[in-house]
Scaffold this motif. Structure first.
Motif: not given
Ligand SMILES: [Zn+2]
Length: 260
Positions: A109-133
């Protein structure tokens, strides 16, 4: 493994600092920086992941093809860098797949903003690297999120690396400011604990940003940009290789986790 990720986007940072930059100039700086990165990776004979916006890819398709032809991974960094709707997740994936001729598995995600994980899954992605913990004042507070990989709605989450305990971020700005020996020491500590590192940069950092009239960026961002940054990252890669670390694409790491 050390995962190097480069976020190729419209260089919209000057707009956050009160400047206007034409879209042509925004794209040019990202392209120049990307070419420096590709030369650096080729000289080191290592592969990396390029998280691209669809907007960038549509405007600079030859760069996308060059990245792929040199063996690197294309992942999605959204459709536009400054505008997001959930539909962009699937749209950007499709555009990047068409332009690259490869499957796109990853998202950031741009600027590491929060994103709805169910939407990421629905779009067909295997991995998401959007968290700066970690906690970045004024941006986000992810202190309670996992530092290392985990699954959310069966999408593999690859947070970017922060040190154990104090969660000092090993992100792009740290590579501009900390002495390299401190970066390397934090890298060793984090790698020992986590078994991998997930690092991210932007092509525009590899260009000289020290033009206050044009970009309006504060000194903490422009410090060690351009040639100095190329030298820093080249030095880091050489150090990593000498230590026996294996630089790899995010998808290689994701597949090793998923197949276990
Ligand atoms: Zn970005």
């Amino acid at each position: 493994m050390i995962l190097l990720g480069f976020d190729i986007e419209e260089f919209d940072l000057p707009m956050e600092h009160g400047k206007t930059l034409s879209i042509a100039d925004q794209l040019t700086i990202s392209t120049k920086g990307t070419l420096s990165i590709l030369a650096m990776l080729k000289a080191a004979n290592i592969k990396a992941t390029f998280y691209c916006t669809a907007k960038y890819a549509i405007c600079q398709p030859h760069i996308i093809k060059k990245i792929v032809s040199e063996g690197h991974e294309i992942a999605s960094h959204g459709y536009y860098h400054s505008h997001f709707i959930p539909e962009h997740l699937a749209q950007s994936k499709k555009i990047l797949e068409n332009l690259s001729g490869n499957n796109v598995f990853g998202y950031r995600m741009a600027r590491m903003m929060p994103v709805d994980e169910s939407e990421i899954k629905r779009a067909g992605y295997l991995y998401n690297s959007s968290i700066n913990p970690t906690w970045l004042p004024g941006r986000y507070n992810n202190w309670r999120k996992s530092r290392i990989w985990f699954f959310d709605r069966s999408v593999l989450q690859l947070p970017v690396s922060v040190s154990p305990l104090i969660r000092f971020p090993l992100f792009w700005l740290s590579f501009h400011h900390l002495p390299m020996f401190v970066i390397k020491w934090l890298s060793i500590l984090t790698y020992r604990k986590d078994g991998y590192l997930n690092l991210y940069f932007h092509p525009w950092e590899f260009e000289d940003l020290n033009y206050p009239e044009k970009y309006g960026l504060p000194s903490y961002i422009v410090k060690n940009s351009g040639e100095k940054f190329i030298k820093r990252i080249t030095n880091y890669i050489e150090w990593g290789k000498s230590k026996g670390y294996n630089f790899a694409k995010s998808i290689d790491f994701a597949q090793s986790v998923i197949s276990d």
